[in-house]
Design a protein around this motif. Structure first.
Motif, short mmCIF file in Angstrom:
data_model
loop_
_atom_site.label_atom_id
_atom_site.label_comp_id
_atom_site.label_asym_id
_atom_site.label_seq_id
_atom_site.Cartn_x
_atom_site.Cartn_y
_atom_site.Cartn_z
N TRP A 36 32.75 28.45 89.91
CA TRP A 36 31.98 29.00 88.80
C TRP A 36 31.14 30.20 89.25
O TRP A 36 31.05 31.19 88.55
CB TRP A 36 31.08 27.93 88.19
CG TRP A 36 30.29 28.45 87.04
CD1 TRP A 36 30.71 28.62 85.76
CD2 TRP A 36 28.93 28.92 87.09
NE1 TRP A 36 29.70 29.15 85.00
CE2 TRP A 36 28.60 29.35 85.78
CE3 TRP A 36 27.97 29.02 88.09
CZ2 TRP A 36 27.35 29.86 85.47
CZ3 TRP A 36 26.74 29.53 87.78
CH2 TRP A 36 26.43 29.94 86.48
N THR A 39 33.41 33.26 89.80
CA THR A 39 34.11 33.78 88.63
C THR A 39 33.17 34.10 87.47
O THR A 39 33.64 34.55 86.42
CB THR A 39 35.16 32.78 88.13
OG1 THR A 39 34.52 31.55 87.79
CG2 THR A 39 36.23 32.56 89.18
N ALA A 40 31.87 33.90 87.65
CA ALA A 40 30.92 34.18 86.58
C ALA A 40 30.84 35.69 86.34
O ALA A 40 30.94 36.50 87.27
CB ALA A 40 29.54 33.65 86.95
N LYS A 41 30.68 36.04 85.10
CA LYS A 41 30.58 37.46 84.74
C LYS A 41 29.24 38.02 85.20
O LYS A 41 28.20 37.37 85.10
CB LYS A 41 30.72 37.62 83.24
CG LYS A 41 32.09 37.26 82.72
CD LYS A 41 32.21 37.65 81.28
CE LYS A 41 33.52 37.39 80.63
NZ LYS A 41 34.61 36.89 81.31
N LYS A 42 29.28 39.23 85.71
CA LYS A 42 28.07 39.87 86.24
C LYS A 42 27.03 40.10 85.15
O LYS A 42 25.83 40.01 85.40
CB LYS A 42 28.43 41.19 86.93
CG LYS A 42 29.43 41.04 88.05
CD LYS A 42 28.95 40.12 89.13
CE LYS A 42 30.03 39.99 90.19
NZ LYS A 42 29.88 38.82 91.01
N ASP A 43 27.48 40.41 83.94
CA ASP A 43 26.53 40.62 82.84
C ASP A 43 25.75 39.35 82.54
O ASP A 43 24.54 39.39 82.30
CB ASP A 43 27.27 41.07 81.58
CG ASP A 43 27.92 42.43 81.75
OD1 ASP A 43 27.44 43.20 82.62
OD2 ASP A 43 28.89 42.71 81.03
N TYR A 44 26.44 38.22 82.54
CA TYR A 44 25.78 36.94 82.27
C TYR A 44 24.76 36.62 83.36
O TYR A 44 23.65 36.20 83.07
CB TYR A 44 26.82 35.82 82.18
CG TYR A 44 26.20 34.46 82.04
CD1 TYR A 44 25.63 34.05 80.84
CD2 TYR A 44 26.17 33.57 83.12
CE1 TYR A 44 25.05 32.80 80.71
CE2 TYR A 44 25.60 32.33 83.00
CZ TYR A 44 25.04 31.95 81.79
OH TYR A 44 24.45 30.72 81.68
N GLU A 46 23.19 38.71 85.31
CA GLU A 46 22.05 39.63 85.18
C GLU A 46 21.15 39.23 84.02
O GLU A 46 19.92 39.25 84.13
CB GLU A 46 22.55 41.05 84.99
CG GLU A 46 21.45 42.08 85.04
CD GLU A 46 21.99 43.49 85.00
OE1 GLU A 46 21.27 44.35 84.49
OE2 GLU A 46 23.12 43.72 85.47
N LYS A 47 21.75 38.84 82.90
CA LYS A 47 20.97 38.42 81.73
C LYS A 47 20.13 37.18 82.05
O LYS A 47 18.94 37.11 81.72
CB LYS A 47 21.91 38.13 80.57
CG LYS A 47 21.23 37.64 79.32
CD LYS A 47 22.25 37.32 78.26
CE LYS A 47 21.61 36.66 77.07
NZ LYS A 47 22.59 36.21 76.09
#
Length: 61
Positions: A36, A39-44, A46-47
Protein backbone atom coordinates in the motif's frame (compact mmCIF):
# COMPACT_ATOMS: atom_id res chain seq x y z
CA UNK A 1 5.86 -23.59 37.14
CA UNK A 2 7.49 -23.63 33.69
CA UNK A 3 7.49 -27.44 33.72
CA UNK A 4 3.75 -27.43 34.41
CA UNK A 5 3.07 -25.02 31.55
CA UNK A 6 5.26 -26.99 29.15
CA UNK A 7 3.59 -30.28 30.03
CA UNK A 8 0.15 -28.71 29.83
CA UNK A 9 0.84 -27.15 26.40
CA UNK A 10 2.21 -30.44 25.04
CA UNK A 11 -1.02 -32.17 26.01
CA UNK A 12 -3.13 -29.91 23.78
CA UNK A 13 -3.69 -31.52 20.40
CA UNK A 14 -2.93 -29.29 17.39
CA UNK A 15 -1.39 -26.43 19.36
CA UNK A 16 1.65 -26.29 17.08
CA UNK A 17 -0.42 -24.60 14.35
CA UNK A 18 -1.06 -21.40 16.37
CA UNK A 19 2.50 -19.97 16.13
CA UNK A 20 2.49 -20.67 12.39
CA UNK A 21 -0.85 -18.91 11.94
CA UNK A 22 0.28 -15.88 13.97
CA UNK A 23 3.50 -15.63 11.95
CA UNK A 24 1.53 -15.77 8.69
CA UNK A 25 -0.88 -13.06 9.87
CA UNK A 26 2.06 -10.87 10.91
CA UNK A 27 3.89 -11.42 7.62
CA UNK A 28 0.81 -10.88 5.42
CA UNK A 29 -0.12 -7.69 7.29
CA UNK A 30 3.28 -6.11 6.70
CA UNK A 31 3.48 -7.25 3.07
CA UNK A 32 0.09 -5.61 2.42
CA UNK A 33 1.21 -2.50 4.31
CA UNK A 34 4.41 -2.19 2.27
CA UNK A 35 2.46 -2.77 -0.95
CA UNK A 36 0.00 0.00 0.00
CA UNK A 37 2.82 2.42 0.86
CA UNK A 38 4.64 1.86 -2.42
CA UNK A 39 1.52 2.03 -4.58
CA UNK A 40 -0.19 4.98 -2.86
CA UNK A 41 -0.72 8.02 -5.01
CA UNK A 42 1.59 10.93 -4.25
CA UNK A 43 -1.29 13.42 -4.29
CA UNK A 44 -3.13 11.48 -1.60
CA UNK A 45 -0.02 11.25 0.60
CA UNK A 46 0.61 14.97 0.24
CA UNK A 47 -3.02 15.80 1.04
CA UNK A 48 -3.06 13.61 4.15
CA UNK A 49 0.32 14.86 5.34
CA UNK A 50 -0.96 18.45 5.25
CA UNK A 51 -4.02 17.77 7.40
CA UNK A 52 -2.31 18.73 10.71
CA UNK A 53 -1.21 22.03 9.16
CA UNK A 54 -4.61 22.89 7.73
CA UNK A 55 -6.30 25.77 9.58
CA UNK A 56 -9.69 25.36 7.92
CA UNK A 57 -10.99 23.06 10.67
CA UNK A 58 -11.93 25.91 13.02
CA UNK A 59 -15.65 25.04 12.84
CA UNK A 60 -15.02 21.82 14.83
CA UNK A 61 -14.23 23.82 17.97
Amino acid sequence: MLKFVKNHMESIIGIEIYPIISLLIFFIFFVVLFWWVFTAKKDYIEKVSNIPLDNHNDDIL
